[in-house]
Design an enzyme around this catalytic site. Sequence first.
Site, mmCIF file in Angstrom:
data_model
loop_
_atom_site.group_PDB
_atom_site.id
_atom_site.type_symbol
_atom_site.label_atom_id
_atom_site.label_comp_id
_atom_site.label_asym_id
_atom_site.label_seq_id
_atom_site.Cartn_x
_atom_site.Cartn_y
_atom_site.Cartn_z
ATOM 1 N N ASN A 152 0.730 -1.110 0.040
ATOM 2 C CA ASN A 152 0.023 0.031 0.103
ATOM 3 C C ASN A 152 0.919 1.146 0.106
ATOM 4 O OD1 ASN A 152 0.535 -1.285 2.596
ATOM 5 N ND2 ASN A 152 -0.336 0.722 3.552
ATOM 6 N N GLN A 180 -5.241 -3.556 -1.865
ATOM 7 C CA GLN A 180 -4.659 -2.533 -3.016
ATOM 8 C C GLN A 180 -4.677 -3.162 -4.502
ATOM 9 O OE1 GLN A 180 -3.749 0.550 -2.624
ATOM 10 N NE2 GLN A 180 -3.957 0.464 -0.460
ATOM 11 N N HIS A 202 -13.950 0.389 -1.172
ATOM 12 C CA HIS A 202 -13.586 1.636 -1.152
ATOM 13 C C HIS A 202 -12.364 2.102 -2.049
ATOM 14 C CE1 HIS A 202 -10.564 2.846 2.272
ATOM 15 N NE2 HIS A 202 -10.977 1.868 2.606
ATOM 16 N N THR A 238 -26.454 -8.575 10.825
ATOM 17 C CA THR A 238 -27.494 -8.077 9.494
ATOM 18 C C THR A 238 -26.603 -7.463 8.176
ATOM 19 O OG1 THR A 238 -29.296 -7.390 11.064
ATOM 20 C CG2 THR A 238 -29.483 -6.551 8.904
ATOM 21 N N CYS A 326 3.477 12.609 10.396
ATOM 22 C CA CYS A 326 2.412 13.337 10.582
ATOM 23 C C CYS A 326 1.310 12.406 10.145
ATOM 24 C CB CYS A 326 2.510 14.306 9.271
ATOM 25 S SG CYS A 326 1.034 15.217 9.043
#
Length: 392
Positions: A152, A180, A202, A238, A326
Site C-alpha cells: 500500500n 490494493q 472503497h 444484518t 504526520c
Amino acid sequence: MKKYIYMDNAATTPVKKEVLEEMLPYFSEKYGNPSSVYSLGSASKRAIEDAREKVAKVLGANPKEIFFTGGGSESDNWAIKGVAFANKHKGNHIITSKIEHHAVLHTCEYLEKHGFEVTYLDVDEYGVVDLEQLKNSITDKTILISIMFANNEIGTIEPIKEIGEIAKGRNIYFHTDAVQAVGNIRIDVNELNIDLLSMSAHKFYGPKGIGALYIRQGVKIDPLIAGGAQERNRRAGTENVPAIVGMGKAIELAYANLEEKNERIRRLRDMLIEKIQANIPYVRLNGHPTKRLPGNVNMCFQYIEGESLLLSLDMEGIAASSGSACTSGSLDPSHVLLAIGLPHEIAHGSLRLTLGEFNTEEEIDYVVEKLVKIVERLRSMSPLYEKVKEEK
C-alpha cells in the site's frame, strides 16, 4: 475557486455516480432485511447474491466462497485469526512479511500473545519478499502464510504465484491481503493457488465500510463475529445491503476495460516520476521500478521532513500522503521504508502520490510545478542541505 487535486487514491477513492445510483434504492425503497421471508426481504437477499456473483466472477471463484465483511481490516483479521484458531491442533506457526499492512501485523502480534509463533520475512531494496527465506522458514508446524499482493505504500507487487505454489506444495494455507490489488490487477485465485483473499470496496470507487473475504471451499476457519446465521453461519450481523450492492457494481466497473485504464494511469505515473526526477535533485523512487501498482509513486526527498511537504502540498490544494510522523501518529518513519533498507533521515522525507481514473496530465504538471517550489523552500531552511550545496 481554489484548485483541488486528489492524488491519494491508495487511501480511498470517490464513489462513482453509477455505484451510488445502484445503492440508493436499498436505503429507503428496498429496505427489507435479507433474512426475512417476505418479498421485501427477498429482494434484498437477491441483491446480495447478485453482488456476490460479481465479486466471485472477477476472482475466478465460486460465489459460495465470497463472504462480505466490514472492510479490509476485518477480512485480514478474520483470515488470520480464523485459520490460526481453527488449525491450532495442526500447528502454531505463521509466516508473514515485515511490510504488511498493520491490519495483518497487529493481528499477528495479537496471536503471538496467544501461543502462536510468527516469522516476519525480510524484503529486498524494492520491497520484494525473499522466497528462499520463505522456504527455509517453513516448519512442520506452519499452518498459514500471509503475504500482501501489492504494498500500500511503495506499490511493489509481490511474487504471489510463486508463494502460492510454495504453500500448496507444503499443504499450507495461503492468505493474501489484496486490498490494493483488487480493482487494479487481474486476479485468478485458482491459477495463483490463493486460499484466502482480503479486499475492500472503497479502494476501487465503491463505498467505505464494506469488504469481502474469499475463502476457498474446504479451508478450515473459525468465525470472527458470533451471532446470527448470516453469510452461511460464518459472519454474523444484518447485512449492509446498500454497501454490498455498491461493492458489486464498483467491482464490475473496475474490471471493465481494465487494461485500457491501467495503461493510461501508468503513463501518467511514469510522467510524474520522470518530471519529478528531472526537476528536483536528491530524490529516490521507492518500490520496484516496473513490478508496481499502476498509479503508485512513492519518493523520498532528502534534507526535508515528509510531514512539512505534505502540509505544504495541502495548502496548494493537493491531497497526498506520507509514511512519516504526520500520518502514522508516531515519531518513527514508515516500517515499510525501514524494511527496504532506508536510513531514518531519508525515510522521514517520504511522499506518496497515488493516481486514479480521474487524474489528468494537466494535474501532473501542476503538482510538479508546486512540488519544485515547495522542496526548494523547505530545503532553504535546512542547514544540512546548505552544507551539501557548499561542498559541491
